[in-house]
Design an enzyme around this catalytic site. Structure first.
Site, PDB file in Angstrom:
ATOM      1  N   GLY A 582       0.822  -1.228   0.058  1.00 19.40           N
ATOM      2  CA  GLY A 582       0.060   0.097   0.167  1.00 19.40           C
ATOM      3  C   GLY A 582       0.782   1.256  -0.020  1.00 19.40           C
ATOM      4  O   GLY A 582       0.316   2.333  -0.280  1.00 19.40           O
ATOM      5  N   GLU A 583       2.165   1.209   0.484  1.00 21.62           N
ATOM      6  CA  GLU A 583       2.912   2.447   0.595  1.00 21.62           C
ATOM      7  C   GLU A 583       3.205   2.771  -0.731  1.00 21.62           C
ATOM      8  O   GLU A 583       3.773   2.066  -1.610  1.00 21.62           O
ATOM      9  CB  GLU A 583       4.153   2.059   1.459  1.00 21.62           C
ATOM     10  CG  GLU A 583       3.728   1.890   2.894  1.00 21.62           C
ATOM     11  CD  GLU A 583       4.975   1.807   3.770  1.00 21.62           C
ATOM     12  OE1 GLU A 583       5.941   2.139   3.339  1.00 21.62           O
ATOM     13  OE2 GLU A 583       4.728   1.140   4.835  1.00 21.62           O
ATOM     14  N   ALA A 584       3.339   4.009  -1.029  1.00 25.40           N
ATOM     15  CA  ALA A 584       3.809   4.458  -2.506  1.00 25.40           C
ATOM     16  C   ALA A 584       5.213   4.216  -2.621  1.00 25.40           C
ATOM     17  O   ALA A 584       5.653   4.031  -4.035  1.00 25.40           O
ATOM     18  CB  ALA A 584       3.614   5.997  -2.549  1.00 25.40           C
ATOM     19  N   LYS A 586       7.070   1.810  -1.586  1.00 27.54           N
ATOM     20  CA  LYS A 586       6.948   0.075  -1.929  1.00 27.54           C
ATOM     21  C   LYS A 586       6.605   0.033  -3.300  1.00 27.54           C
ATOM     22  O   LYS A 586       7.205  -0.836  -4.237  1.00 27.54           O
ATOM     23  CB  LYS A 586       6.289  -0.454  -0.902  1.00 27.54           C
ATOM     24  CG  LYS A 586       7.095  -0.368   0.254  1.00 27.54           C
ATOM     25  CD  LYS A 586       6.621  -1.409   1.477  1.00 27.54           C
ATOM     26  CE  LYS A 586       6.937  -1.570   2.459  1.00 27.54           C
ATOM     27  NZ  LYS A 586       6.637  -2.608   3.704  1.00 27.54           N
ATOM     28  N   ILE A 587       5.487   0.708  -3.766  1.00 26.45           N
ATOM     29  CA  ILE A 587       4.887   0.424  -5.046  1.00 26.45           C
ATOM     30  C   ILE A 587       5.877   0.900  -6.245  1.00 26.45           C
ATOM     31  O   ILE A 587       6.113   0.446  -7.176  1.00 26.45           O
ATOM     32  CB  ILE A 587       3.522   1.208  -5.067  1.00 26.45           C
ATOM     33  CG1 ILE A 587       2.330   0.586  -4.324  1.00 26.45           C
ATOM     34  CG2 ILE A 587       2.961   1.210  -6.603  1.00 26.45           C
ATOM     35  CD1 ILE A 587       1.122   1.594  -4.222  1.00 26.45           C
TER      36      ILE A 587
END
Length: 1371
Positions: A582-584, A586-587
């Protein structure tokens, strides 16, 4: 084909509530006869071994014709049945040469003329056209290249219309007919030329790109000439026709169908298309596999549409047709459809058969029927296991199907239904296939020995393992077994990882699936190829900023192959393997890795990986925008294109590329379906895209044959649920057909378990079956359980089954012997066992009456008797119980048995006879050693420990019965008695040593031990000493017990001696026998038999040996010293002792004889034992015996001269035997009264004569000894004592007359032989002086009488020859 038609008819019938009834127990509700006949045919068609051309057509036509004739069936059902009959006729399943073809044709005409004919000309015509086209597929040359592109199709408009859902049945049929007849015929007029097979051909329109010259097509781009036969109606036409047929199955706009977005469509079109496709597959068969274009259609379009139809909640007929097509595809093309088959079973069959996904009962039943059809294919389950369960990238299809069948067979809080029976049929079909393979193959490849996870192995990257040769079983079997082992450990590692990623990786290092020092590639491959990982944890790990995690992410991306894939397809495949964090940030990291990999393998449209990253991110945003319900204003295509300007290295991407990506996302959401808790897999568009690309690189499909390479591993997985499922159905079922099916399943499980040495499984099966016999249920009455058993079909079937399993597969039974013995004990207590079961131990030996020369044994119960004084003796054997029921001569009046009771007893009789319980004991000699030991241990467990105070009569009866069986087992296993002897001996010893009072149990123990020795001594010389030593237990019996059984013990010992005397060789063995005989001497009833046995050994030295000589002398002396049996027996015992001297003489001189005793010392000792024995009997109070003992000693001394013993032995005989005897007799005469010892005067008379004769007999040898003087003086001294002895207060005239006469003869002989002469030596201690000194004391007148005669030496010879010591009278 017939199976598919059966499924079609049943599916249509289920649409009507009249035919959708479920199977219920009892007679409440049964399946209609029409449905039952169809199902019966379905069960049997795959088991027919003969060619179809030889099978009576009525067998498979009658169920369909019955449907046509029936007045209860409506037009749709009749039409489907007629179509099935027409298909059978048109495919020429039988011809004019088939047996009974006239009857079949008569039945068809009769049914058709009476039934309702549905005219469906257009459909039948279309079927005929498709059949005609695809029937020629095997004739087409696979080497011809398909030059048309997949997109160029003359059917494009039609398929597009149908894909959009805008069509109706009549229009479609018109189009199909037009295309099939008009279109093809019109084109055949222009540009065609005839083929050899009569099929017209033309040039496809797409060939115009090349130049046609004289039948050749020149490809200008490649510059190569490809010689082709132009066949526009060949493979090109078949591909397009099949593509169009597949398009008719596309019932939704896009993606996989779900239960909520069905379109309101007509079912007839897909149903009709399914029929055409099924016909095409049946006719084309394996020929489809020769054409890659057709295989591609099967792999993608056809299977995708079949799966969406299977989940469409339409009528069961569609699902039935779908399953029939897949079954045909499995038969013909499974090697090309590996992953598609996995998806179909996991996403359709398993899901529907479980009743999930909103499936109706009819759909659930159809799915289960389809699964059962697959299970009836003998190679289906082995191939599922080899290809999927043993593949680390696939699911455990075999295990899931096995669990599904077993769980579906369980009736949970409900009566038994048709679904339960159907699932059981599938389960038993799988088991039967394994059993057939186990019975037909003698060569089973050993299981790969990799079962110990703790063993030290070098780390090998598991994803790099390859099979050397998929066609060689020796190669692929070991490979898949190793893969399965790795897969199991990976699943354990995944479970550890899901709980704690760090500890999970450490665990994998510990079991050598990851290297000691973690590297990014190995961790990435573990993530990529391991199922069951928590995708959220995996996404967080891959998105972590840690350096090692970033390296793992990069390696993880490299495991994907995106060549030839569009960006959205690649993203679907990539994101399917984990959950996007969900973290930007990590994405960002995840998409960056993806973009880098995609750019490496893209078709150079993208300028750099940044362009790939931006476009991927844009697709994520578009997906959220289009499919998030909270977003009200949706992004348009123009907006999407505008947002992605100048991202390709400052340039715009082609508009058509962006437009295609936009519409792909709009139509199919990038929706990741994570595995739910129920374990049911959902096929999403993303997964389907990944499946298609995986199928291009998947490992080859392994085809199995009739050899049981993997059956052991498979059976180990499903055996537990299978036994449980069959047992539950058996418990709930009342119908005999269902019960018989369960019994067949039980027997198949037993056969497989024994073939693969799965002892635990066989034990579980036996335990389960024993519960169904009802024999273990406690009951109070005796007759009640007998009648109940006779009335209970299920209990009788279970009993016969379990005992048949024991008789046939007893080698592999272990702990369940206890349960078997519990059943046998229950039958014994009810009196239902045949008499031969409990009398095996006695039957195995010679009858006691025969062994006793016709004399029956008395004084004890028979082997099967109940102890006297206990409960009333029950009738023995099943016939005894039966006759007891018929008899009215009982203590209490009882009513006449009813016919039902008599019938129940007859059924019980037949069931018990069918069990062959007696064979368990008699055939135990063929059991494997481990099973035999377990049987013996179970017998000991059932018998319990003997109690000193005695238990209840029931406990004693059980202990006695178990002891009978134990002895029978021992006797039947005489060739390997060493295996059992210690256990048997300890049990008998425990009984003997703890029993204080006579009872049946100790009687059985004692005589069982004796019989074992009787039977085994001739065969087991190495065990003879152990066997005879065991008889010492009898000597340890309590006095009361020994006294009660003494006579019978003696009889058994005599029989043992008579039959096995030559086999008893050791002193220890003879010591035991002689001890047993000796103790009988004082027993009034037993002494006669004991003496007879002793006489058998000693008479004429028949069985006397150096090993038993002394022991037999002691036993004979014991009989001589007791008054039991009278003086006659004592005298006979003395004669036996006396005659034994002949053996000593024989042993002392027979050179070369094996019985010879070379050691004179040993011989002398045996002689001394004889002499001592006779001396002791000389003290006997009975005059006749006492005197006979003295004479026996005299005869023995006379004969002993021939033994040639050293002279010292004769001196020893005088000192230790003769002198002691003289002293003892004189003491007795002086100290005891006439009443105690009658006529001692005669005894002393005989004793004196013995001394005189013996002294003179051995004089020549005695004079050589230094102690001769002392010996002579001892003789003179005792003669003096005897002469002076006063018997009853006065001198004995008889003795006083005898002694001077004896002394005179002795002096004369000694003088004659030069022993007693006057020496010139002057002295008072010479022999001469000492002798005359004693003579003077004994008889003063003797010296005056003899000295004048010394000169008359010539008369000495006559004196010696005429000397007689009264031997005539003594004799």
């Amino acid at each position: 084909m017939v199976n598919a038609e059966i499924g079609a008819v049943l599916a249509v019938m289920r649409r009507n509530a009249r035919w959708a009834g479920r199977y219920m127990g009892g007679d409440d509700q049964l399946e209609h006869s029409l449905v039952y006949s169809l199902k019966t045919l379905r069960r049997s068609i795959f088991s027919w071994q003969q060619p179809w051309i030889k099978i009576n057509p009525c067998l498979y036509l009658t169920p369909f014709l019955d449907v046509v004739r029936s007045d209860e069936t409506g037009a749709p059902i009749t039409g489907v049945a007629l179509s099935a009959v027409y298909k059978i006729l048109s495919l020429e399943v039988f011809d004019s040469q088939t047996a009974h073809v006239d009857e079949a044709m008569h039945e068809i005409v009769d049914a058709v003329t009476k039934g309702e004919l549905l005219q469906r000309t257009a459909r039948h015509s279309m079927h005929e056209i498709v059949r005609s086209i695809f029937a020629h597929l095997p004739d087409l040359d696979p080497s011809l290249k398909l030059l048309t592109s997949p997109g160029s199709s003359s059917f494009g408009n039609e398929s597009g219309d149908i894909a959009n859902g805008s069509h109706n049945d009549n229009a479609d049929l018109a189009k199909i007919s037009s295309v099939s007849s008009n279109g093809l015929e019109a084109e055949s007029v222009d540009g065609t030329w005839p083929r050899a097979d009569g099929i017209p051909a033309t040039v496809s329109g797409d060939v115009s790109e090349g130049r046609k010259e004289n039948g050749q097509i020149i490809d200008h781009d490649l510059g190569n000439k490809v010689h082709l036969i132009i066949q526009p109606y060949g493979i090109v036409g078949i591909v397009e026709i099949f593509r169009y047929l597949c398009s008719l199955l596309n019932i939704v706009d896009s993606g996989m169908v779900t239960g909520q977005n069905l379109l309101a469509i007509d079912e007839d079109v897909p149903l009709f298309a399914l029929g055409l496709i099924n016909s095409a597959v049946e006719l084309g068969g394996s020929s489809f596999g020769c054409h890659p274009e057709l295989i591609a259609l099967f792999q993608d379009d056809l299977f995708r549409f079949l799966m969406q139809l299977g989940l469409s909640n339409m009528n069961p007929l569609i699902l039935s047709m779908v399953c029939s097509i897949v079954l045909n595809l499995y038969h013909h093309l499974r090697s090309h459809l590996k992953l598609q088959l996995e998806a179909f079973f996991s996403c359709v069959v398993i899901r529907l058969a479980q009743g999930k996904y909103g499936a109706s009962y009819q759909q659930q039943e159809v799915a289960m029927e389809a699964l059962v059809d697959f299970c009836r294919q003998s190679t289906f389950m082995p191939e599922m296991y080899a290809n999927f369960d043993c593949d680390i990238t696939c699911g455990n299809i075999f295990e899931e199907l096995g669990n599904l069948l077993s769980k579906s067979a369980f009736p949970v809080n409900c009566p038994l239904s048709a679904m339960h029976i159907l699932a059981l049929e599938g389960l038993i079909a799988v088991i039967h296939s394994m059993a057939e393979r186990a019975g037909a193959s003698g060569s089973i490849i050993p299981v790969l020995e990799v079962a110990n996870p703790n063993e030290t192995r070098e780390y090998v990257p598991f994803w790099t393992l390859k099979c050397e040769n998929y066609k060689d079983p020796k190669s692929w079997v070991k490979f898949v077994q190793r893969q399965k082992y790795i897969k199991r450990r990976l699943m354990i590692g995944a479970d550890h990882f899901n709980r704690d990623p760090k500890k999970g990786l450490e665990f994998l290092q510990g079991i050598r699936l990851l290297p000691e020092k973690l590297d990014p590639q190995s961790v990435a491959c573990f993530f990529r190829y391991t199922t069951g990982l928590d995708k959220s944890l995996l996404g967080d790990f891959l998105g972590d900023p840690d350096e090692f995690c970033l390296q793992v992410l990069a390696e993880f991306a490299r495991t994907f192959d995106f060549q030839g894939m569009t960006l959205d397809a690649a993203m679907r495949t990539f994101l399917e393997t984990f959950r996007l964090p969900g973290e930007a940030q990590k994405i960002h990291r995840v998409l960056e890795a993806f973009a880098g990999r995609y750019y490496e393998q893209s078709n150079q449209i993208l300028a750099d990986k940044d362009a790939a990253f931006l476009l991927a991110y844009s697709l994520i945003m578009l997906n959220t925008d289009q499919h998030n319900s909270q977003v009200k204003k949706k992004m348009t295509e123009e907006d999407f294109i505008k947002n992605n300007r100048s991202i390709n290295g400052g340039q715009d991407l082609p508009r058509e590329v962006l437009s295609e990506l936009y519409h792909s996302i709009v139509r199919n959401e990038i929706k990741i379906s994570y595995d739910n808790s129920s374990g049911i897999v959902e096929m999403t568009p993303s997964r389907w895209v990944g499946l298609i690309y995986r199928s291009q690189k998947s490992s080859p499909y392994i085809k199995c044959d009739s050899r049981p390479f993997l059956d052991r591993d498979m059976f180990a997985i499903i055996s537990g649920p299978t036994i449980a499922a069959i047992s539950v159905v058996f418990d709930h079922a009342e119908d005999e057909d269902v019960l018989r099916m369960c019994v067949e399943g039980f027997l198949a499980v037993a056969k497989i378990s024994s073939s693969h040495h799965l002892e635990d499984v066989l034990d579980d099966l036996v335990v389960s079956l024993c519960k169904f016999t009802t024999l273990l249920n406690p009951t109070s009455s005796v007759d009640e359980p007998i009648l109940a058993f006779g009335d209970d079909t299920k209990a009788r079937m279970a009993a016969v089954t379990v005992f048949n399993i024991v008789n046939k597969y007893g080698d592999y039974i272990r702990t369940s012997w206890r349960n078997i013995l519990d059943c046998i004990l229950r039958l014994h207590k009810l009196g239902l066992l045949p008499a031969r079961v409990v009398s095996d131990a006695e039957d195995d030996v010679e009858g006691i009456g025969d062994s006793m020369h016709g004399r029956p044994i008395t004084g004890g119960p028979t082997l099967i008797a109940i102890p006297q004084g206990g409960a009333k003796k029950r009738s023995q054997g099943l016939m005894g119980r039966f006759s007891q029921l018929l008899s009215l001569e009982t203590d209490e009046p009882r009513s006449q048995p009813t016919e039902q009771q008599l019938a129940a007893h007859q059924r019980t009789l037949r069931a018990i006879e069918a069990c062959r319980i007696d064979s368990i004991i008699t055939e135990s000699k063929f059991l494997q050693a481990e099973s035999l030991l377990q049987l013996v241990r179970a017998l000991l467990w059932a018998a319990g420990r003997p109690q000193k105070a005695g238990g209840s009569p029931e406990d004693e009866d059980t202990a006695v019965f178990c002891l009978d069986l134990l002895i029978a087992v021992a006797l039947n296993n005489r060739d390997r008695i060493m295996l059992l002897w210690q256990v048997v001996y300890e049990h008998i010893a425990n009984i003997v040593q703890t029993t204080l009072m006579p009872c049946l149990l100790v009687e059985k123990a004692v005589f069982g031990l004796l019989r074992i020795c009787q039977r085994l001594l001739p065969y087991k010389e190495d065990l003879a000493e152990e066997l005879l030593r065991s008889l010492q237990l009898i000597l340890k019996l309590d006095a009361r017990v020994a006294d009660a059984f003494c006579e019978r013990i003696t009889q058994e010992v005599m029989q043992l001696v008579k039959t096995n005397a030559k086999h008893i060789k050791s002193p220890m063995g003879w010591r035991t026998v002689s001890s047993l005989l000796s103790i009988t001497a004082r027993h009034y009833e037993a002494s006669e038999v004991g003496f007879e046995a002793l006489s058998f050994i000693m008479a004429e030295g028949a069985h006397l040996t150096p090993a038993n000589y002394v022991l037999c002398l002691d036993a004979a002396r014991a009989f001589a010293e007791v008054s039991v049996g009278g003086n006659e027996r004592s005298i006979r015992a003395l004669d036996l002792m006396t005659e034994s001297i002949k053996c000593l003489i024989q042993w002392s001189g027979g050179a070369g004889d094996e019985e010879t005793v070379s050691n004179s010392q040993e011989l002398g000792e045996m002689w001394m034992r004889l002499a001592h024995g006779l001396r002791k009997v000389c003290r006997e109070p009975r005059e006749e015996v006492r005197n006979h003992a003295i004479l026996s000693l005299q005869r023995s001394l006379s004969a002993a001269e021939n033994m040639h013993l050293p002279p010292s032995f004769w001196l020893q005989s005088f000192d230790q035997v003769i002198f002691v005897m003289l002293d003892d007799l004189l003491d007795i005469a002086l100290e005891h009264s006439q009443k105690e010892y009658r006529n001692m005067e005669n005894t002393l008379h005989f004793a004196m004569k013995l001394v005189s004769k013996t002294f003179l007999q051995f004089l020549d040898q005695l004079i050589l000894l230094p102690g001769f003087r002392a010996l002579w003086l001892s003789v003179l001294s005792r003669m003096n004592r005897y002469r002076k002895a006063k018997l009853r207060g006065k001198d004995s005239e008889k003795i006083q007359e005898l002694i001077p006469e004896l002394l005179k003869n002795m002096l004369l002989i000694m003088k004659n032989r030069g022993v007693l002469v006057q020496r010139s030596t002057i002295g008072c201690d010479s022999l001469w002086e000492l002798t005359w000194h004693h003579v003077q004391d004994i008889s003063p007148s003797l010296q005056a009488e003899l000295l004048p005669q010394w000169e008359e030496s010539q008369e000495m010879g006559s004196v010696e020859s005429e000397m007689d010591i009264g031997t005539g009278n003594a004799a």
